[in-house]
Write a protein that holds these residues in place. Structure first.
Motif, short mmCIF file in Angstrom:
data_model
loop_
_atom_site.label_atom_id
_atom_site.label_comp_id
_atom_site.label_asym_id
_atom_site.label_seq_id
_atom_site.Cartn_x
_atom_site.Cartn_y
_atom_site.Cartn_z
N PRO A 129 8.83 8.78 -3.12
CA PRO A 129 8.56 7.48 -3.37
C PRO A 129 9.07 6.78 -4.85
CG PRO A 129 6.79 9.04 -3.32
CD PRO A 129 7.85 9.57 -2.78
N GLY A 130 9.17 7.96 -5.67
CA GLY A 130 9.68 7.72 -7.39
C GLY A 130 11.02 7.43 -7.10
N VAL A 134 2.49 0.39 -7.14
CA VAL A 134 3.28 0.76 -5.94
C VAL A 134 3.02 2.21 -5.52
CG1 VAL A 134 5.89 0.99 -5.43
CG2 VAL A 134 5.06 -0.93 -6.82
N LEU A 135 3.23 3.18 -6.33
CA LEU A 135 2.95 4.55 -5.91
C LEU A 135 1.54 4.68 -5.23
CD1 LEU A 135 4.74 6.16 -8.77
CD2 LEU A 135 5.60 5.82 -6.43
N GLU A 136 0.63 4.00 -5.82
CA GLU A 136 -0.81 4.35 -5.42
C GLU A 136 -0.86 3.67 -3.80
OE1 GLU A 136 -5.13 2.15 -5.81
OE2 GLU A 136 -3.63 2.02 -7.27
N LYS A 137 -0.15 2.55 -3.53
CA LYS A 137 -0.25 1.95 -2.27
C LYS A 137 0.58 2.65 -1.14
CE LYS A 137 -2.42 -1.73 -2.75
NZ LYS A 137 -3.80 -2.00 -1.86
N VAL A 138 1.19 3.62 -1.50
CA VAL A 138 1.89 4.68 -0.61
C VAL A 138 1.26 6.19 -0.55
CG1 VAL A 138 4.11 3.55 -0.14
CG2 VAL A 138 3.81 5.03 -1.94
N GLY A 139 0.14 6.02 -1.23
CA GLY A 139 -0.50 7.35 -1.29
C GLY A 139 -0.45 8.38 -2.67
N TYR A 166 3.59 12.27 -10.41
CA TYR A 166 2.77 11.87 -9.31
C TYR A 166 2.62 12.84 -8.27
CZ TYR A 166 7.13 10.91 -7.10
OH TYR A 166 8.61 11.54 -6.66
N LYS A 167 1.24 12.77 -7.42
CA LYS A 167 0.90 13.64 -6.43
C LYS A 167 0.09 12.91 -5.67
CE LYS A 167 -3.37 15.03 -9.07
NZ LYS A 167 -4.11 15.95 -9.28
N LYS A 168 0.42 13.50 -4.26
CA LYS A 168 -0.17 12.86 -3.12
C LYS A 168 -1.62 12.93 -2.99
CE LYS A 168 2.03 13.08 0.80
NZ LYS A 168 2.55 13.50 2.22
N ILE A 169 -2.38 11.86 -2.83
CA ILE A 169 -3.96 11.86 -2.73
C ILE A 169 -4.45 11.46 -1.29
CG2 ILE A 169 -4.29 11.21 -5.20
CD1 ILE A 169 -4.69 8.28 -4.46
N TRP A 201 3.48 4.13 5.04
CA TRP A 201 4.72 3.96 4.84
C TRP A 201 5.13 2.61 5.60
CZ3 TRP A 201 8.08 8.98 5.36
CH2 TRP A 201 7.34 9.97 4.13
N LYS A 202 4.60 2.23 6.57
CA LYS A 202 5.12 1.05 7.10
C LYS A 202 4.26 -0.36 6.52
CE LYS A 202 7.34 3.36 9.88
NZ LYS A 202 8.74 3.41 9.85
N LYS A 203 5.22 -1.29 6.28
CA LYS A 203 4.76 -2.27 5.60
C LYS A 203 3.69 -3.20 6.43
CE LYS A 203 6.32 -7.18 4.20
NZ LYS A 203 7.18 -8.14 4.45
N GLN A 204 3.87 -3.28 7.87
CA GLN A 204 2.85 -3.73 8.65
C GLN A 204 1.49 -3.16 8.38
OE1 GLN A 204 5.83 -2.67 9.72
NE2 GLN A 204 5.48 -1.63 11.81
N VAL A 205 1.34 -1.91 8.19
CA VAL A 205 0.29 -1.23 8.14
C VAL A 205 -0.42 -1.33 6.69
CG1 VAL A 205 -0.84 1.10 7.79
CG2 VAL A 205 1.03 0.54 9.58
N PHE A 206 0.62 -1.48 5.73
CA PHE A 206 0.12 -1.79 4.25
C PHE A 206 -0.51 -3.26 4.21
CE2 PHE A 206 1.41 -4.34 0.73
CZ PHE A 206 0.55 -3.85 -0.23
#
Length: 280
Positions: free
Chosen positions: A174-175, A236-241, A264-267, A272-277
């Protein structure tokens, strides 16, 4: 500006823009000897900030679009020097001042018709920088974070950045995905990845050469713009976990050059899909 000079300038605007003089002078007495209250009332009648009367910087096209129902599809000229940002970012700033009842005041200061904010139009970052300075008394860290998060959410919902960014997550971290595609949003700062290893990155940033070519004397990197940029990245990173921490390692040079570190680390499982976001 002396009172008689101001009167001459106002008469010029009335003639230039085809305005009814009562729209300008309504309730104002002794046009040749304005006091501060009269000046403010004239500015309110024109729907411009009073400083534009003092410095003779009223935009005639803006007045026509506001008062004469004339179509004006263009932004003021000063918005166009180094147009590597977006009205989307400007809207993110303006929306923060609705609760302070300064939204309309800011529009008058900028001399921009609010209809322009409904589209992703290219404009200069220097206008956003100027607006934040203008409204600095209402700015704190929370406000800057709100602006950044609102901006990140707006761009993640677009096709020109959001779609590309989410698609890149299938084969990039993601970074890396963010910094390699951030130019799709704005080209005011560079983001060069110097090191990247296990969720830890070292980024060198500076104002871009192309922006400096258009605005050679502008330094728009300060603590406010840095805070907004960092909070944008974190959002932005938060929105992908991913939860992230950013540390600035150097004081910016005259042209906004410095280095920062991001971890950054996964939480949670990333969406990953825009329609899901968009449903979150």
């Amino acid at each position: 500006m002396l009172p008689n000079e101001l009167n001459f300038y106002l008469e010029h605007l009335i003639e230039c823009c085809g305005l009814d003089s009562t729209q300008v002078f309504d309730g104002v007495k002794r046009h040749h000897n304005f006091d501060a209250l009269s000046l403010q009332q004239i500015a309110n009648n024109l729907q411009v900030h009073y400083t534009h009367l003092l410095y003779q910087s009223v935009d005639a096209n803006y007045l026509k679009s506001i008062h004469c129902a004339q179509s004006c599809n263009d932004l003021p000229k000063r918005f166009k020097h180094g147009a590597y940002s977006s009205t989307t970012s400007l809207k993110s700033v303006l929306d923060e001042f609705i609760e302070y009842e300064k939204y309309q005041d800011a529009l008058m200061y900028l001399q921009i018709n609010p209809k322009h904010l409904s589209e992703h139009k290219k404009m200069s970052i220097t206008i956003i920088f100027d607006l934040i300075q203008f409204l600095s008394r209402y700015i704190d860290d929370k406000s800057l974070t709100n602006i950044a998060q609102r901006n990140a959410d707006a761009f993640l919902a677009t096709d020109f950045f959001g779609d590309v960014f989410f698609d890149c997550l299938d084969n990039r971290k993601p970074g890396e995905s963010l910094f390699e595609n951030i130019h799709l949003i704005e080209r005011n700062w560079t983001y060069d990845i110097e090191q990247s290893n296990n969720g830890k990155m070292l980024i060198h940033t500076s104002q871009t050469a192309e922006m400096l070519d258009h605005c050679p004397n502008e330094n728009y990197t300060d603590k406010n713009t840095i805070k907004i940029r960092f909070e944008f990245i974190k959002r932005v990173l938060e929105k992908v976990g991913y939860k992230s921490h950013i540390k600035q390692l150097k004081t910016p040079s005259e042209r906004g050059e410095f280095t920062f570190e991001i971890e950054y680390k996964k939480i949670k499982r990333p969406f990953w899909k825009k329609q899901v976001f968009a449903l979150q």
